[in-house]
Design a protein around this motif. Structure first.
Motif, PDB file in Angstrom:
ATOM      1  N   ALA A 127      15.064  19.003  50.434  1.00  0.00           N
ATOM      2  CA  ALA A 127      15.319  19.376  51.824  1.00  0.00           C
ATOM      3  C   ALA A 127      14.302  20.399  52.321  1.00  0.00           C
ATOM      4  CB  ALA A 127      16.734  19.928  51.965  1.00  0.00           C
ATOM      5  N   ALA A 128      13.980  21.393  51.486  1.00  0.00           N
ATOM      6  CA  ALA A 128      13.022  22.430  51.879  1.00  0.00           C
ATOM      7  C   ALA A 128      11.598  22.081  51.490  1.00  0.00           C
ATOM      8  CB  ALA A 128      13.412  23.762  51.231  1.00  0.00           C
ATOM      9  N   LEU A 164       5.701  27.218  55.834  1.00  0.00           N
ATOM     10  CA  LEU A 164       7.134  27.168  56.119  1.00  0.00           C
ATOM     11  C   LEU A 164       7.389  26.822  57.581  1.00  0.00           C
ATOM     12  CD1 LEU A 164       8.228  30.360  54.164  1.00  0.00           C
ATOM     13  CD2 LEU A 164       8.605  28.007  53.483  1.00  0.00           C
ATOM     14  N   ASP A 165       6.595  27.410  58.461  1.00  0.00           N
ATOM     15  CA  ASP A 165       6.759  27.126  59.889  1.00  0.00           C
ATOM     16  C   ASP A 165       6.524  25.655  60.191  1.00  0.00           C
ATOM     17  OD1 ASP A 165       7.428  29.697  60.514  1.00  0.00           O
ATOM     18  OD2 ASP A 165       5.401  30.296  61.059  1.00  0.00           O
ATOM     19  N   ALA A 166       5.476  25.089  59.576  1.00  0.00           N
ATOM     20  CA  ALA A 166       5.149  23.685  59.833  1.00  0.00           C
ATOM     21  C   ALA A 166       6.262  22.761  59.351  1.00  0.00           C
ATOM     22  CB  ALA A 166       3.826  23.329  59.147  1.00  0.00           C
ATOM     23  N   LEU A 167       6.789  23.027  58.162  1.00  0.00           N
ATOM     24  CA  LEU A 167       7.862  22.184  57.633  1.00  0.00           C
ATOM     25  C   LEU A 167       9.119  22.293  58.491  1.00  0.00           C
ATOM     26  CD1 LEU A 167       7.497  22.885  53.814  1.00  0.00           C
ATOM     27  CD2 LEU A 167       6.870  20.807  55.022  1.00  0.00           C
ATOM     28  N   ARG A 168       9.486  23.509  58.849  1.00  0.00           N
ATOM     29  CA  ARG A 168      10.671  23.718  59.668  1.00  0.00           C
ATOM     30  C   ARG A 168      10.511  23.059  61.039  1.00  0.00           C
ATOM     31  NH1 ARG A 168      14.152  27.880  59.121  1.00  0.00           N
ATOM     32  NH2 ARG A 168      13.759  27.493  56.943  1.00  0.00           N
ATOM     33  N   ARG A 169       9.324  23.204  61.613  1.00  0.00           N
ATOM     34  CA  ARG A 169       9.064  22.640  62.936  1.00  0.00           C
ATOM     35  C   ARG A 169       9.133  21.119  62.908  1.00  0.00           C
ATOM     36  NH1 ARG A 169       4.854  25.252  63.620  1.00  0.00           N
ATOM     37  NH2 ARG A 169       3.366  23.699  62.889  1.00  0.00           N
ATOM     38  N   ASP A 170       8.533  20.502  61.883  1.00  0.00           N
ATOM     39  CA  ASP A 170       8.537  19.034  61.789  1.00  0.00           C
ATOM     40  C   ASP A 170       9.954  18.498  61.621  1.00  0.00           C
ATOM     41  OD1 ASP A 170       5.827  19.095  62.022  1.00  0.00           O
ATOM     42  OD2 ASP A 170       5.411  18.796  59.897  1.00  0.00           O
ATOM     43  N   GLU A 171      10.736  19.149  60.772  1.00  0.00           N
ATOM     44  CA  GLU A 171      12.098  18.678  60.530  1.00  0.00           C
ATOM     45  C   GLU A 171      12.958  18.811  61.777  1.00  0.00           C
ATOM     46  OE1 GLU A 171      15.512  19.146  57.058  1.00  0.00           O
ATOM     47  OE2 GLU A 171      14.128  20.799  57.440  1.00  0.00           O
ATOM     48  N   ASN A 172      12.826  19.939  62.459  1.00  0.00           N
ATOM     49  CA  ASN A 172      13.620  20.161  63.664  1.00  0.00           C
ATOM     50  C   ASN A 172      13.205  19.198  64.774  1.00  0.00           C
ATOM     51  OD1 ASN A 172      15.579  22.158  65.040  1.00  0.00           O
ATOM     52  ND2 ASN A 172      13.865  22.056  66.461  1.00  0.00           N
ATOM     53  N   ARG A 173      11.889  18.966  64.920  1.00  0.00           N
ATOM     54  CA  ARG A 173      11.420  18.072  65.974  1.00  0.00           C
ATOM     55  C   ARG A 173      11.901  16.651  65.741  1.00  0.00           C
ATOM     56  NH1 ARG A 173       6.224  18.408  65.194  1.00  0.00           N
ATOM     57  NH2 ARG A 173       5.829  20.138  66.617  1.00  0.00           N
ATOM     58  N   ASP A 174      11.849  16.189  64.486  1.00  0.00           N
ATOM     59  CA  ASP A 174      12.275  14.825  64.183  1.00  0.00           C
ATOM     60  C   ASP A 174      13.767  14.643  64.474  1.00  0.00           C
ATOM     61  OD1 ASP A 174      11.733  12.151  62.780  1.00  0.00           O
ATOM     62  OD2 ASP A 174      13.378  12.965  61.584  1.00  0.00           O
ATOM     63  N   ALA A 175      14.581  15.610  64.042  1.00  0.00           N
ATOM     64  CA  ALA A 175      16.031  15.516  64.287  1.00  0.00           C
ATOM     65  C   ALA A 175      16.343  15.577  65.772  1.00  0.00           C
ATOM     66  CB  ALA A 175      16.756  16.632  63.540  1.00  0.00           C
ATOM     67  N   LEU A 176      15.634  16.429  66.497  1.00  0.00           N
ATOM     68  CA  LEU A 176      15.898  16.569  67.931  1.00  0.00           C
ATOM     69  C   LEU A 176      15.494  15.313  68.701  1.00  0.00           C
ATOM     70  CD1 LEU A 176      17.031  18.564  69.939  1.00  0.00           C
ATOM     71  CD2 LEU A 176      14.727  19.494  70.265  1.00  0.00           C
ATOM     72  N   LYS A 177      14.386  14.695  68.327  1.00  0.00           N
ATOM     73  CA  LYS A 177      13.966  13.459  68.996  1.00  0.00           C
ATOM     74  C   LYS A 177      14.992  12.349  68.802  1.00  0.00           C
ATOM     75  CE  LYS A 177       9.858  13.026  67.218  1.00  0.00           C
ATOM     76  NZ  LYS A 177       8.500  12.480  66.924  1.00  0.00           N
ATOM     77  N   ARG A 178      15.488  12.221  67.590  1.00  0.00           N
ATOM     78  CA  ARG A 178      16.495  11.181  67.347  1.00  0.00           C
ATOM     79  C   ARG A 178      17.780  11.472  68.133  1.00  0.00           C
ATOM     80  NH1 ARG A 178      14.503   8.125  63.205  1.00  0.00           N
ATOM     81  NH2 ARG A 178      13.026   9.165  61.817  1.00  0.00           N
ATOM     82  N   LEU A 179      18.147  12.744  68.214  1.00  0.00           N
ATOM     83  CA  LEU A 179      19.352  13.107  68.958  1.00  0.00           C
ATOM     84  C   LEU A 179      19.184  12.817  70.450  1.00  0.00           C
ATOM     85  CD1 LEU A 179      22.162  14.392  68.939  1.00  0.00           C
ATOM     86  CD2 LEU A 179      21.051  16.628  69.159  1.00  0.00           C
ATOM     87  N   ILE A 180      18.008  13.095  70.986  1.00  0.00           N
ATOM     88  CA  ILE A 180      17.761  12.842  72.414  1.00  0.00           C
ATOM     89  C   ILE A 180      17.798  11.352  72.705  1.00  0.00           C
ATOM     90  CG2 ILE A 180      15.997  12.978  74.217  1.00  0.00           C
ATOM     91  CD1 ILE A 180      15.189  15.685  73.045  1.00  0.00           C
ATOM     92  N   TYR A 289      22.689  17.633  63.322  1.00  0.00           N
ATOM     93  CA  TYR A 289      21.766  18.616  63.881  1.00  0.00           C
ATOM     94  C   TYR A 289      22.351  20.017  63.769  1.00  0.00           C
ATOM     95  CZ  TYR A 289      18.378  20.768  66.990  1.00  0.00           C
ATOM     96  OH  TYR A 289      17.388  21.571  67.498  1.00  0.00           O
ATOM     97  N   VAL A 290      23.654  20.146  63.998  1.00  0.00           N
ATOM     98  CA  VAL A 290      24.307  21.444  63.805  1.00  0.00           C
ATOM     99  C   VAL A 290      24.181  21.883  62.347  1.00  0.00           C
ATOM    100  CG1 VAL A 290      26.520  22.662  63.864  1.00  0.00           C
ATOM    101  CG2 VAL A 290      25.897  21.104  65.716  1.00  0.00           C
ATOM    102  N   GLU A 291      24.365  20.931  61.429  1.00  0.00           N
ATOM    103  CA  GLU A 291      24.210  21.248  60.007  1.00  0.00           C
ATOM    104  C   GLU A 291      22.772  21.675  59.705  1.00  0.00           C
ATOM    105  OE1 GLU A 291      24.062  19.034  55.673  1.00  0.00           O
ATOM    106  OE2 GLU A 291      24.363  17.876  57.495  1.00  0.00           O
ATOM    107  N   LEU A 292      21.798  20.972  60.301  1.00  0.00           N
ATOM    108  CA  LEU A 292      20.387  21.304  60.103  1.00  0.00           C
ATOM    109  C   LEU A 292      20.094  22.722  60.573  1.00  0.00           C
ATOM    110  CD1 LEU A 292      17.405  20.406  59.507  1.00  0.00           C
ATOM    111  CD2 LEU A 292      17.304  19.720  61.903  1.00  0.00           C
ATOM    112  N   ARG A 293      20.589  23.077  61.750  1.00  0.00           N
ATOM    113  CA  ARG A 293      20.355  24.415  62.269  1.00  0.00           C
ATOM    114  C   ARG A 293      21.015  25.469  61.384  1.00  0.00           C
ATOM    115  NH1 ARG A 293      16.309  25.292  64.616  1.00  0.00           N
ATOM    116  NH2 ARG A 293      17.234  27.171  65.533  1.00  0.00           N
TER     117      ARG A 293
END
Length: 807
Positions: A127-128, A164-180, A289-293
């Protein structure tokens, strides 16, 4: 065009290459993929191709790997320490792996690295995307490990804030795009569904009905094909690994709803569910997404720690001050730190005094005052300045790097609670699938027209998402809360044991008391007192034991000789060679003194050189910490190797009835075993080298973060800042975690027991089942976020009242 077996990319025209994996030959696009595939198969890891959910990345073997062996990089990211055997060497590094996508990738990397000579331990957090590698630096080279990772098709990078920033950003962006995508699709599908529902009451012609159905199909397709992709990938991975989890029923439900709706649309049937499938995916993605955050917030500690250390430092030289990279610093350098800046390395304060904020490193919110000779920790914030600092440790050897390693170790090792939850989830999934099939068969016999709806409702409403999230969300939240409060959980199982512990055994010296030695307490038998004190401090060089720190503090103004061939004897003392003479420092029996009463003795082959009176003071927070434990029903015990009158005096002052003095490491171990033999759940709190075996034997081991490295390695929980008053709050959080897990599991069970019969009877439509299932998952995640929601209790003041022990 044929796709490459390894990386999945199209094979260029004219390329005729193949890799043999198992008994079959597979076409590949280049020599790199051919070598990677055959090499993976040669290691006996061909199951990777069965377990993976998507093609591997193409190997990059042209990268420069020798940089990983450079001393400057290794000083920053590699920490060397002794192994479990005498003379054994171990090095440890945590690095980030790009392109690490799933559990199959983690499985492959873990087993491939473990096959290298000299590798002792590998932990992979998929995951990390982090890997923890422990190896023998005399056998294994770090460049070989990184080259191996590249041959697998992955890219390794040092653990830095940017990575760390790049990994966190990529994971959050991918999850957010799917949610949208799922959210927009759901809104549109519901609009068309409203028209169809209204038409079913008011009348609608077939052409208009089919038009709205096809519109529903168009908006639901991206939701299923893109938004639900993680569930399909996870289900495929589970079936390949023959281990069912929550993704399987989700993927089956989504596929059934979508395909059945498409068939009904083409055939002009009675019911379609494009709105239900879109809603199902959207609510489930929202819960994830809530779990991801929540998981990201739990990882904020490591990310924040990685950012604490600055990239540059001001080094003071003969020609003035120069700005250098932190990786260029070496022990002994003199550096300048400005007010408001972060300390770049562990060191000793050379200026008169300053105040520092160590809240993120030690959990102590109150600024700490430091004077000349005191230690400063890398990553702490300087409130007064500028000051000058003598560098002692850089990079991977700093306290800050050690905290990051410990937190990462906890993240890469799945505790018993999580493993047990995974096993229960697999059994639950099997029951869900069996119940779904039974519902369908029952309705086929009673009313075939309702069979699909009822079976679908059962499959959706009983999805084990909430059940699967019950333990990991609570455990992750508890570990994160404790880390922010200065309590580092190294072993996830330790939290459950701490919550249930009914007896707490303490070491005395360095745990309940802090020793100190004054120059006036040195009784020189032969030679000068300052010379004897200097030899004793030299013998204790590098040790983190409280007595060693007391000797070094007493000799702070002396020019220390150099000691070699040091050997620590647990519970007895230390010996080594100074200026060609072998000395022993410790208890009278160890040093060879006939009668030194309660003193420590320095002796050589000719006899006693000097003796030292060791005075002690109770830790300022010891009384309150032990009183809080006793009030919570925990029995208290002291087991110490110190003299009877000293141990008895401390026990009396703390109100402890059960205590043992003059105990050897074996005696301590027997005491722990005797308590456990009576069915007691034992928590052991210690800090010294001789505490390591006892800590390992207890149900839960708690060590002070400033104690010996071996004691820390044997511990499941570390108290940063050496504060005992954090022990009871940690127990409260552990108990809250256990209650939350029970609540989550109870909620999941009650939810399923109440709604599954209704769904099986056909009383719950699929769209309502989707809402109920997603809501149950959100309840579990939000309940876990309540752990530690109340403000942290304030630590006791740092003002200590000296309590002299009898001598």
């Amino acid at each position: 065009m044929t796709a490459c077996f390894h990386c999945g990319e199209p094979i260029p025209a004219g390329v005729d290459l193949a890799a043999r994996v198992g008994d079959a030959s597979h076409a590949v696009c280049c020599h790199g993929c051919a070598a990677a595939a055959q090499w993976i198969a040669g290691l006996g890891l061909a199951d990777y191709y069965r377990l993976r959910t998507e093609p591997a990345a193409r190997p990059d073997e042209d990268a420069a790997f020798d940089a990983w062996d450079r001393p400057a990089l290794q000083r920053m990211h590699v920490r060397e320490h002794g192994g479990s055997e005498p003379g054994e060497r171990r090095a440890e590094i945590v690095f980030v792996v790009d392109r690490l996508r799933c559990a199959a990738c983690a499985w492959l990397i873990e087993r491939a690295l473990a096959s290298l000579a000299g590798v002792a331990e590998v932990g992979v957090n998929a995951a990390a995307r982090r890997v923890r590698l422990v190896f023998d630096p005399t056998v294994a080279r770090l460049s070989d490990a990184m080259r191996l990772v590249a041959r697998l098709g992955y890219a390794a990078r040092p653990l830095e804030a940017a990575a760390l920033d790049a990994l966190r950003r990529d994971e959050n962006r991918d999850a957010l795009k799917r949610l949208i995508v799922a959210g927009l699709g759901t809104m549109q599908a519901m609009m068309y569904a409203v028209a169809l529902y209204a038409g079913s009451f008011d009348g609608i012609d077939v052409a208009t009905r089919d038009f709205f159905r096809w519109l529903g199909f168009l908006v639901a397709t991206p939701v299923v094909a893109y938004g639900a992709q993680p569930f399909f990938r996870g289900s495929l991975r589970e079936w390949r690994a023959r281990r069912l989890s929550m993704d399987t029923p989700v993927a089956v439900a989504v596929a059934l709803i979508y395909v059945a709706s498409l068939v009904e649309t083409i055939a002009g049937g009675r019911e379609i569910y494009f709105d239900s499938v879109s809603m199902f995916v959207f609510f489930l993605l929202a819960a994830r997404y809530v779990e991801l955050r929540a998981r990201h917030r739990a990882g904020d500690l490591v990310d924040a720690l990685a950012r604490l250390q600055p990239a540059t430092a001001e080094r003071i030289g003969d020609g003035g001050t120069e700005t250098v990279g932190v990786h260029e610093l070496v022990a002994g350098d003199r550096i300048r730190v400005a007010a408001g800046a972060s300390v770049p390395a562990d060191g000793t304060l050379a200026s008169a005094a300053c105040r520092v904020d160590e809240s993120l490193v030690s959990g102590e919110s109150t600024p700490r005052r430091r004077t000349t000779g005191d230690a400063l920790i890398a990553g702490s914030l300087l409130l007064d300045g500028p000051v000058e600092l003598i560098v002692r440790h850089v990079g991977a050897d700093t306290v800050l790097a050690g905290i990051v390693r410990l937190v990462t170790r906890a993240a890469t090792e799945k505790p018993h609670l999580a493993r047990d939850a995974d096993r229960r989830t697999r059994h639950f999934v099997v029951r869900v699938l069996v119940l779904t099939a039974a519902t369908a068969l029952a309705w086929l016999a009673l009313d075939p027209s309702r069979a699909f709806d009822a079976a679908l409702a059962v499959l959706v409403v009983s999805c084990p998402c909430a059940f699967a999230l019950a333990v990991p969300t609570a455990l992750t939240r508890a570990v994160a809360v404790l880390a922010r409060r200065g309590v580092l959980v190294v072993d996830g199982d330790a939290l459950e044991a701490l919550a249930r512990a009914d007896v707490c055994v303490f070491d005395k010296t360095g745990t309940l008391t802090t020793p100190r030695i004054e120059p006036a307490d040195v009784d020189a038998v032969r030679g000068d007192a300052d010379r004897a004190l200097g030899i004793a401090a030299a013998l204790e060089h590098g040790s983190t034991h409280p007595l060693a720190q007391a000797f070094r503090a007493a000799a702070a103004d002396l020019a220390l000789p150099v000691a070699s061939a040091l050997r620590h004897v647990g519970g007895a003392g230390v010996e080594g060679v100074v200026d060609g003479t072998r000395y022993r420092l410790g208890h009278a029996d160890f040093a060879g003194a006939a009668d030194a009463r309660d003193r420590l003795v320095l002796a050589d082959d000719a006899g006693v050189v000097a003796s030292f009176v060791v005075r002690e003071r109770l830790r300022d927070d010891a009384a309150d910490a032990l009183a809080a434990l006793a009030a919570d029903g925990v029995a208290l015990d002291i087991v110490s190797g110190d003299a009877t009158n000293r141990v008895g005096d401390v026990a009396r002052r703390l109100g402890i009835d059960n205590w043992t003095a003059q105990a050897t490491p074996r005696d301590k171990l027997e005491r722990i075993r005797a308590l456990r033999g009576k069915g007691r759940i034992v928590a052991m709190v210690g800090d010294g080298i001789n505490d390591a075996p006892v800590l390992a034997a207890a149900d839960v081991a708690v060590a002070l973060a400033g104690g010996a490295a071996l004691a820390q390695a044997a511990s499941g929980i570390l108290l940063a800042g050496d504060r005992l008053d954090r022990l009871m709050p940690a127990r409260r959080i552990a108990q809250q975690m256990r209650r939350t897990i029970r609540q989550n599991l109870t909620w999941s069970a009650c939810y399923n027991l109440s709604v599954v019969p209704l769904a099986a009877l056909g009383l719950i439509p699929p769209w309502l089942a989707a809402i109920g299932m997603s809501a149950s998952s959100l309840v579990v995640v939000l309940n876990a976020l309540r752990i530690g929601a109340e403000p942290a209790p304030r630590a006791a003041d740092d003002i200590a009242q000296p309590v002299e022990a009898a001598s």
